[in-house]
Motif scaffolding. Structure first.
Motif, short mmCIF file in Angstrom:
data_model
loop_
_atom_site.label_atom_id
_atom_site.label_comp_id
_atom_site.label_asym_id
_atom_site.label_seq_id
_atom_site.Cartn_x
_atom_site.Cartn_y
_atom_site.Cartn_z
N ILE A 239 66.76 22.32 19.74
CA ILE A 239 67.52 23.33 20.45
C ILE A 239 66.87 24.73 19.54
CG2 ILE A 239 69.73 24.55 20.49
CD1 ILE A 239 71.34 21.90 20.52
N PRO A 240 66.47 25.61 20.50
CA PRO A 240 65.78 26.60 20.04
C PRO A 240 66.87 27.89 19.38
CG PRO A 240 65.87 26.75 22.42
CD PRO A 240 66.36 25.46 22.06
N LEU A 241 67.53 27.53 18.34
CA LEU A 241 68.38 28.37 17.53
C LEU A 241 67.51 29.38 16.85
CD1 LEU A 241 70.39 25.62 16.20
CD2 LEU A 241 71.61 27.49 17.12
N TRP A 257 72.42 30.32 19.76
CA TRP A 257 72.00 29.89 20.98
C TRP A 257 72.85 29.66 21.90
CZ3 TRP A 257 73.27 25.05 23.62
CH2 TRP A 257 72.47 24.83 24.56
N GLU A 259 73.36 28.91 26.58
CA GLU A 259 72.71 28.50 28.02
C GLU A 259 73.83 28.47 28.97
OE1 GLU A 259 71.37 24.52 28.22
OE2 GLU A 259 73.28 23.67 27.88
N SER A 354 64.95 26.45 12.74
CA SER A 354 64.91 27.96 13.45
C SER A 354 63.58 28.05 14.19
CB SER A 354 65.11 28.95 12.49
OG SER A 354 65.04 30.26 13.15
N VAL A 382 65.88 32.22 25.87
CA VAL A 382 66.86 32.43 24.79
C VAL A 382 67.61 33.74 24.81
CG1 VAL A 382 66.94 32.68 22.02
CG2 VAL A 382 65.17 30.85 23.19
N LEU A 386 71.66 34.66 25.78
CA LEU A 386 72.47 35.10 24.59
C LEU A 386 73.17 36.24 25.06
CD1 LEU A 386 70.19 34.77 21.61
CD2 LEU A 386 72.35 33.40 21.87
#
Length: 777
Positions: A239-241, A257, A259, A354, A382, A386
């Motif tokens: 997950i692209p945190l 994050w 979506e 991260s 991303v 947000l």
């Protein structure tokens, strides 16, 4: 209401009760006593909760007006203790209490749950170490305290530290026993020189007693820490945190994050995640790291440094969510509908990686169409999601009516040598608000989850304003042409209506400041009363366990309730939550005061080169001993002593936040624009002394009309009972305190957290040292 207990005879005389009616009065008093509405013996009656005429008190600090405050040494009642104002002796006298001192005092009830206290005896001494500046002479050394409330010099021998230069910042231990003349002491540590930029924060750190060196066993435990094992953690590494912080941040403890929700039953909804560093894996209950973290309570942030709650190896290492490295975390997933209302949430203990370390400026620029090499690839997948979830959160925020204060913050900018180069307003973008909304939502989920699990919870509570503060606020707003909704139970949106009306007007900043000062102080407690400012029924800090011990407790409770492995809260730990809540609320206040002291000292150092300059400002505080003026250019606050105002008697009106000339009717009011001259700037104490410029008369406003205008003659009769200054032998125009010199009151305009009650008008005489037309010095 009588300030002292009264008997049946006084009651009957006051209400003109005669004959057979006295029998009914006797029965009524008996019923009132039986019901607990009055207390007393056979002959005297009083209101429940009244303090005895003589009591042991503890000095707790100063209110926003610089008054010395105390509380009963022992207080076991379920309600808040009364507000007690201590009348100190003349400057330099033997009974000069400091914060934490115990005193035996005679009390006088003044109404509205407030008392005046006269010191009878000092029972316990305060701290025995004093931080100060060294000044040598031929025979001995002198140490001048950096605490502006302590102006008494200390004599120290020169033999212990030969060659010590003037301006050295030293820690001095007072010698026991009674001494004639100045106090005697010895230097126990030399911390540097006040002319060195790094010394400015050291003064605040030492003055507030903030621990800044880790014990050897704590450092050893931190150095031996290793990477968090995967074990049974949830794998979140795909997950692209991302972390979003300020440019100067070094510890990254939260990642976000979002979506669009793919559930067809939730059109326009969002799926979001907040991941927080898993500090509980490294800091276990009652180990060396834990004991030190409790003592510190939180990290402290200064313009040139951070005093962390945890050692560098953890705060900037294993517990920091640095990009592209695996890190253990506690995460909460939330599903929102299109209006930002949470549908459900789920916690897990995971392993994350991260995708990027971003700054607020970077993210905002990228969203505004100016991405850089890092944010460019992240905009669509991303950053835009947000912001989409953020706007949904905003919809929910507006619906529940959060208190929306607009009070600008100032930022100290330093060069590479640590010298201050500018004081500027702190920029605030939507990217800041985005992170705030994500963190608030995660904190609410934590509180709700712990309630569901029936686990102890360290709530972040914020009470509604007290009736006394609301009464004072209403009177002020009515005088300014605004009307606050009547009734003791108000909601944040009631204040927002006033703030919205004032928006864009000349008095907008003033209205925001006064509303802010009317609010209670937030604190930590296991007993939930909700969060008034955020308009939330339950709220707990979960998102910063690196820098707040309260968050670590919440993490441990979640791990225990969800059975997520090691580092959980022990069953007996919940019994300590009440005391822990008081302790960490205290360390939070201590850190806030130290941070503010440091900023004041940096600004004073910056203004030292501008002594004599005339600058525009605004009156930011009105007290019985003078005016606090905030300079337009830097936001620095300085004091204009009342003795330097145009020659007159001045009446302090705490309701209208103004000083009123008793003879000529000249008025200085909170929010007035003034032009001031910098008279002195002392980096050691952080004090900035100002004088009204010669042409500043045109800026003060005559808001209260008197019959006859300025033709009123000299006042006749005795001084007002509120005129405490000359009654206690102080200099004309100043409050007589042994521990306080003119300066910004400790705690500042909004941070004391004590209930303050508007006191009666005080009439203060200004010495006729100069002609009213002579330029003040």
């Amino acid at each position: 209401m009588s300030p002292t207990p009264v008997g049946k005879r006084e009651i009957a005389r006051a209400f003109n009760i005669r004959g057979a009616a006295k029998i009914e009065l006797k029965k009524l008093l008996k019923d009132l006593k039986f019901g607990g509405d009055v207390v007393g013996g056979r002959k005297r009656f009083d209101k429940p909760g009244r303090l005895p005429p003589v009591e042991v008190l503890e000095i707790t600090g100063l209110d926003e007006n610089g008054e010395v405050l105390a509380r009963p040494n022992v207080w076991k009642e379920p309600f808040d203790p009364p507000v007690i104002y201590v009348k100190t002796t003349r400057h330099g006298g033997p009974s000069a209490p400091g914060i934490g001192d115990k005193i035996l005092a005679k009390l006088r009830y003044t109404g509205k749950n407030t008392y005046d206290a006269s010191i009878m005896r000092l029972l316990g001494s305060g701290p025995q170490r004093v931080l100060g500046l060294f000044r040598p002479n031929e025979r001995e050394g002198r140490v001048v305290p950096t605490d502006r409330k302590d102006s008494g010099e200390i004599v120290v021998p020169l033999d212990d530290h030969p060659g010590l230069e003037a301006g050295a910042l030293v820690l001095t231990e007072l010698l026991p026993g009674k001494h004639f003349g100045l106090r005697k002491g010895r230097i126990v540590d030399v911390l540097g020189n006040i002319n060195e930029p790094k010394s400015i924060s050291l003064v605040a750190i030492h003055a507030r007693g903030i621990p800044f060196e880790f014990p050897p066993e704590v450092e050893l435990q931190a150095r031996e820490s290793k990477a968090t094992p995967m074990a049974k953690r949830t794998d979140l590494r795909q997950i692209p945190l991302v972390t979003i912080d300020g440019e100067d941040a070094r510890d990254f403890d939260d990642a976000v994050w979002a979506e669009a929700d793919t559930d067809p039953e939730n059109p326009g909804g969002w799926h979001v995640m907040v991941a927080i560093a898993d500090v509980s894996w490294y800091v276990r209950p009652d180990d060396a790291l834990d004991r030190e973290a409790i003592k510190r309570g939180n990290s402290c942030y200064f313009p040139d440094r951070v005093v962390p709650m945890l050692p560098f190896e953890l705060s900037n290492g294993w517990c920091s969510l640095v990009p592209h490295e695996d890190r253990g975390c506690m995460a909460v997933e939330m599903w929102l509908n299109a209006k930002g209302q949470k549908i459900r949430h789920k916690f897990c203990r995971g392993m994350m990686n991260s995708a990027a370390r971003l700054t607020y400026n970077q993210v905002q620029r990228a969203m505004d169409g100016d991405p850089d090499d890092i944010t460019g690839p992240l905009v669509d997948r991303v950053i835009k999601p947000l912001y989409g979830a953020y706007h949904a959160f905003l919809t929910a925020r507006e619906k529940r009516g959060v208190l929306e204060l607009d009070v600008p913050e100032r930022k100290i900018e330093l060069n590479e040598q640590g010298q201050i180069i500018a004081v500027a307003p702190r920029a605030r973008f939507d990217s800041h608000k985005l992170i705030e909304e994500f963190m608030i939502a995660a904190n609410v989920c934590a509180a709700e989850e712990l309630e569901r699990l029936k686990q102890p919870c360290m709530y972040r509570i914020h009470d509604a304003p007290s009736e006394e503060k609301l009464e004072a606020l209403r009177e002020f707003l009515e005088g300014a042409g605004y009307k606050l909704q009547p009734g003791p139970v108000l909601k944040p949106r009631d204040f927002n209506h006033i703030l919205e009306r004032a928006k864009g007007t000349a008095e907008a900043e003033l209205i925001n400041t006064v509303v802010l000062r009317s609010q209670s102080q937030a604190m930590y407690s296991p007993d939930n009363i909700g969060h008034f400012g955020l308009a939330l029924n339950r709220y707990a800090h979960f998102t910063s366990p690196i820098r707040r011990y309260a968050d670590l407790l919440v993490h441990r409770a979640l791990i225990a309730g969800l059975r997520l492995g090691e580092g959980a809260l022990r069953p007996e730990d919940g019994e300590r939550f009440e005391q822990l809540g008081e302790d960490i609320s205290g360390t939070e206040r201590r850190a806030a005061m130290a941070e503010r002291d440091s900023v004041d000292r940096y600004v004073a150092a910056y203004m030292a080169d501008r002594v004599g300059a005339e600058l525009p400002g605004k009156i930011s505080g009105v007290t019985h001993f003078g005016l606090f003026v905030s300079l337009r250019e830097t936001g620095a606050d300085g004091l204009v002593p009342i003795s330097t105002l145009p020659d007159d008697y001045y009446v302090h009106d705490p309701i209208k936040h103004c000083l009123v000339g008793d003879r000529r009717g000249k008025i200085f009011r909170l929010g007035d624009d003034v032009v001031v001259r910098v008279a002195d700037a002392d980096a050691a104490t952080g004090s900035l002394s100002l004088r009204l410029a010669e042409h500043a008369d045109i800026t003060s406003r005559d808001l209260i009309e008197r019959p006859g205008g300025n033709k009123r003659g000299p006042r006749k009769g005795p001084r007002s009972p509120g005129d405490r200054n000359n009654r206690h032998g102080a200099k004309p125009g100043f409050r007589a305190t042994a521990k306080q010199t003119p300066g910004k009151p400790e705690g500042g305009p909004a941070s004391t957290g004590k209930k303050t009650t508007p006191k009666k008008h005080r009439k203060i005489r200004v010495a006729n040292r100069k002609s009213a037309t002579q330029k003040p010095s």
